[in-house]
Design a protein around this motif. Structure first.
Motif, mmCIF file in Angstrom:
data_model
loop_
_atom_site.group_PDB
_atom_site.id
_atom_site.type_symbol
_atom_site.label_atom_id
_atom_site.label_comp_id
_atom_site.label_asym_id
_atom_site.label_seq_id
_atom_site.Cartn_x
_atom_site.Cartn_y
_atom_site.Cartn_z
ATOM 1 N N LYS A 300 -26.484 -38.516 -28.565
ATOM 2 C CA LYS A 300 -26.544 -38.687 -27.112
ATOM 3 C C LYS A 300 -25.384 -39.562 -26.640
ATOM 4 C CE LYS A 300 -29.637 -40.400 -23.495
ATOM 5 N NZ LYS A 300 -30.942 -41.078 -23.241
ATOM 6 N N LEU A 364 -32.243 -48.776 -26.031
ATOM 7 C CA LEU A 364 -32.499 -47.819 -27.106
ATOM 8 C C LEU A 364 -33.566 -48.340 -28.069
ATOM 9 C CD1 LEU A 364 -28.856 -46.700 -27.933
ATOM 10 C CD2 LEU A 364 -30.481 -45.644 -26.377
ATOM 11 N N ASP A 365 -34.346 -47.425 -28.603
ATOM 12 C CA ASP A 365 -35.354 -47.762 -29.606
ATOM 13 C C ASP A 365 -34.682 -47.784 -30.981
ATOM 14 O OD1 ASP A 365 -38.268 -48.076 -30.333
ATOM 15 O OD2 ASP A 365 -37.741 -46.351 -31.560
ATOM 16 N N SER A 416 -37.112 -42.977 -33.047
ATOM 17 C CA SER A 416 -36.026 -43.928 -32.819
ATOM 18 C C SER A 416 -34.755 -43.256 -32.317
ATOM 19 C CB SER A 416 -35.717 -44.684 -34.116
ATOM 20 O OG SER A 416 -36.884 -45.253 -34.637
ATOM 21 N N ASP A 417 -34.061 -43.986 -31.418
ATOM 22 C CA ASP A 417 -32.743 -43.550 -30.947
ATOM 23 C C ASP A 417 -31.649 -43.957 -31.933
ATOM 24 O OD1 ASP A 417 -33.691 -42.612 -28.327
ATOM 25 O OD2 ASP A 417 -34.067 -44.743 -27.950
ATOM 26 N N THR A 442 -30.132 -35.933 -31.825
ATOM 27 C CA THR A 442 -29.382 -36.718 -30.841
ATOM 28 C C THR A 442 -29.383 -38.213 -31.156
ATOM 29 O OG1 THR A 442 -31.381 -36.850 -29.471
ATOM 30 C CG2 THR A 442 -29.819 -35.062 -28.992
ATOM 31 N N ALA A 443 -29.998 -38.610 -32.255
ATOM 32 C CA ALA A 443 -30.078 -40.028 -32.606
ATOM 33 C C ALA A 443 -28.788 -40.482 -33.292
ATOM 34 C CB ALA A 443 -31.280 -40.270 -33.512
#
Length: 732
Positions: A300, A364-365, A416-417, A442-443
């Protein structure tokens, strides 16, 4: 040769049974006597009769017991015994009420009906044809294990082995083994090739039989996984196979071709040289390459990191970042995959904390993980944020065929990101592949490690291969910060990597070299340091704060001898106190121990009542309880108390002294390294560097300066054959 004793009787009461591996504590009625029987007794239940082989032992607290090494079931003969057996619940689908109806109808023929005429069961109310067949299948399964035990009893096969054989080969196991004893050589069963050779010889399998040759080739590939290789050059594999199997090159070539055609092995041409791999490892490395490129291209999009943001982190942390650290933060945020490497004192943790701060500002995570529990605990302490093992992050669990698997995968990805993996040099191919399967496309993935340390214990060279490919952004921190230069441990570590002269003057506060000429003097000095000098001078706890790290297991300065010596000095045990002897090792309460293989099934509990399972290779703990009557041992690993039964005590070793390989991912307040009697093949730079960098406060090397210098100058890397770099280079 030890002669087994024999007893026969009816199982009157089962006090304890481990359903996973069959370990049982039972009361057996032999005539008018009742005996306590302990051992691995799969599929036995109350009401059954059996013949047990083993020996009588006398426990100082619980008295006489019969320790079983093997057994033979005998079917219950009387109507009462049959009713009790069927009522026990040992056969799925039959409870006490159903058992009563079966025995009322068929009497002494009940078991024969269940085994051979299950359709007659369907005549009873509440039992359908399908249920009758399932009951029959379950009953015959239990006796299938018995038949395997009888057939393989001359080969020192344990009941646990027989359960594994039945699970893998099914009800026709005996016929399969007679045709192809090498079927026992597979990973799920785990027989050595040498044991299969003995069985095959007795079964008159010809030496040139293609089943034998194929099994031998696969055995070599499996064996070399333990050496870190995910593949082997075809010419090397062929040469080893010719010698092992006493065959010729032409025969082995034909076998290799046949294995490739049946997809039991994979052939890969790399720049004109052919490599052979097991399919699981070839596909794992190919998937790793594909997923890494997907992460790089699909992550992302995030706003570019400005110097103002980094300045804010600087002021908040009261730290001044170097330009290379700022660059690392900017690259990590703008990249789907990023690698950060560096030795001790180079600001790796500071950079990582800055990076985490930026990600948190973006909302973000973040998940932080490490290969081992100790490594996860260390990164938690350094970053002030929760970290966990990779196995826990991926939610390890048992699959239906009793193999470890991960609940987190493509169908159930991590939320998670950003996933940050510390000590990434320790991550092997299979675990890394599993991690990538669980990461959303996308992470972001950030790998943090030190490429100068030893690679993973299991097969693969993931971190080094990723960097070597040159396909992904990475930053290597090299400058040692001023405050870190005050540590001679850190200066010594960097001198080792640079191949420079080490300061042996003993003028520092944290690194000392004690010159000793013989192995005996080295051992004497180390034991004196552990038991007297260091506890007195630094108030160190000998078992918790001090760790002896040995380059080798061998000789008097190796792990085996030093563990024996240190145990007798630090934990000799009280008279009549309980102990367990396994593989010649005596375990006592308060002993410092290490888990030596991944075991996803060992159950543990935390003080807050949380329960779980899984203890992993390299975890260090302390024995808190030995219960001989219950047949279990409790070991405390940090905040978890795990329960071991007699059958899996072979997964524990004493840990007063450990190998360098087992110390990876850990740090200790004080590290002692014996520097004598080290085998030539272990005298290399990366091994020494890894040992030295385990010390936080005090490092003491005891032995020969010449051996130390030889290791410093030997920059030969540990050779590992892998296909990952090739798969990465095939993609753009």
């Amino acid at each position: 040769m030890e002669v087994s004793e024999r007893i026969e009787g009816l199982i009157d009461k089962i006090t304890y049974k481990n359903q996973q591996n069959g370990y049982t504590v039972a009361t057996v009625r032999c005539g008018t006597n009742r005996l306590t029987v302990v051992g691995i007794l799969p599929f036995l239940s109350e009401g059954e009769t059996a013949v047990f082989y083993g020996k009588f032992i006398i426990h100082p607290t619980y008295g006489e017991q019969f320790s079983v090494t093997s057994f033979e079931r005998t079917a219950p003969k009387t109507v009462g015994a049959i009713l009790r057996y069927l009522s026990s619940g040992i056969i799925k689908g039959i409870g006490p009420a159903t058992a009563g109806r079966i025995v009322d109808r068929f009497g002494a023929d009940s078991l024969d009906v269940i085994s051979k005429r299950p359709e007659e069961l369907a005549l009873l109310k509440g039992i359908s044809k399908d249920k009758a067949m399932r009951i029959s299948e379950e009953y015959n399964k239990q006796y299938g294990v018995r038949d395997i035990m009888l057939m393989l009893s001359p080969y020192q096969v344990t009941p646990e082995n027989c359960v594994a054989i039945f699970r893998k080969l099914g009800s026709n196991a005996c016929e399969i083994i007679k045709r192809n004893p090498y079927a026992l050589c597979c990973e799920e069963i785990g027989f050595s090739f040498e044991k299969c050779e003995k069985i095959a010889y007795d079964f008159k399998i010809p030496a040139d039989d293609e089943m034998r040759l194929a099994a031998g080739v696969e055995y070599i590939l499996h064996k070399n996984l333990a050496n870190g290789h995910t593949c082997l050059p075809k010419n090397k594999l062929s040469g080893v196979a010719v010698n092992l199997l006493e065959s010729n090159t032409e025969q082995i070539e034909r076998v290799l071709d046949g294995l490739c055609e049946s997809f039991r092995i994979v052939s890969k041409n790399v720049e004109g040289q052919e490599f052979i791999a097991l399919p699981e490892y070839s596909s794992a490395e190919e998937h790793i390459a594909a997923k890494l490129f997907a992460l790089m291209h699909n992550a992302k999009s995030l706003p570019v990191v400005s110097d103002v943001e980094i300045d804010y982190i600087e002021n908040k942390s009261n730290i001044k970042f170097e330009d290379i650290q700022r660059n690392a933060v900017k690259q990590a945020v703008s990249s789907g995959i990023f690698v950060l490497t560096g030795g001790p004192g180079t600001g790796k943790t500071t950079t990582l904390n800055a990076l985490i701060g930026i990600f948190e500002q973006r909302g973000l995570d973040i998940s932080i993980a490490a290969p081992t529990g100790r490594a996860a605990k260390r990164i938690t302490e350094l970053c002030g944020r929760d970290a966990q093992t990779l196995h826990r992050l991926l939610e390890v669990e048992w699959t239906s065929d009793d193999k470890p698997g991960f609940n987190r995968n493509e169908q159930n990805p991590l939320d998670s990101d950003v996933i940050i993996v510390d000590e990434a040099s320790m991550v092997d191919t299979i675990v890394f592949d599993s991690l990538l399967r669980a990461i959303r496309p996308t992470a972001r993935l950030v790998l943090v490690g030190d490429v100068n340390q030893l690679p993973s214990v299991s097969a693969g060279n993931v971190l080094n291969d990723i960097i070597e490919s040159g396909k992904f952004p990475f930053v290597t921190l090299k400058k040692v910060f001023r405050q870190s230069r005050q540590s001679e441990i850190i200066n010594t570590a960097h001198a080792i990597i640079d191949g420079a002269r080490v300061d042996y003057s003993n003028q520092s506060k944290d690194f000392f070299f004690l010159h000793k000429n013989t192995g005996y003097e080295v051992v004497e000095t180390i034991t004196e340091l552990c038991t007297k000098r260091l506890p007195t001078a630094y108030n160190f706890n000998p078992t918790q704060d001090i760790q002896v790290i040995c380059p080798s297991k061998l000789y008097e300065t190796g792990v085996t001898n030093l563990n024996n010596v240190l145990q007798e000095l630090l934990n000799p045990g009280e008279i009549n106190s309980p102990k367990v002897v396994n593989r010649g090792i005596t375990f006592r309460a308060k002993d410092k121990v290490m888990q030596v293989k991944n075991n996803y099934d060992i159950e543990w509990e935390r003080e807050n009542g949380e329960v779980g399972s899984g203890v992993f290779n390299g975890d260090v703990g302390y024995i808190t309880e030995i219960n001989i009557r219950g047949g279990f041992v409790k070991v405390k690993f940090d905040d978890r108390v795990a329960t071991y039964y007699t059958d899996n005590m072979n997964e524990l070793d004493l840990a007063y002294a450990i190998t360098v390989h087992k110390s990876q991912g850990s740090e200790f307040d004080c590290v002692l390294i014996p520097m004598a009697n080290i085998p030539g093949k272990l005298r290399y730079r990366n091994l020494l560097y890894t040992a030295v960098t385990r010390a936080k406060k005090i490092l003491i090397v005891v032995g020969s300066e010449d051996v130390f210098e030889e290791m410093v100058q030997n920059d030969k890397k540990t050779l590992r054959y892998t296909l990952l770099v090739n798969y990465l280079n095939e993609r753009e």
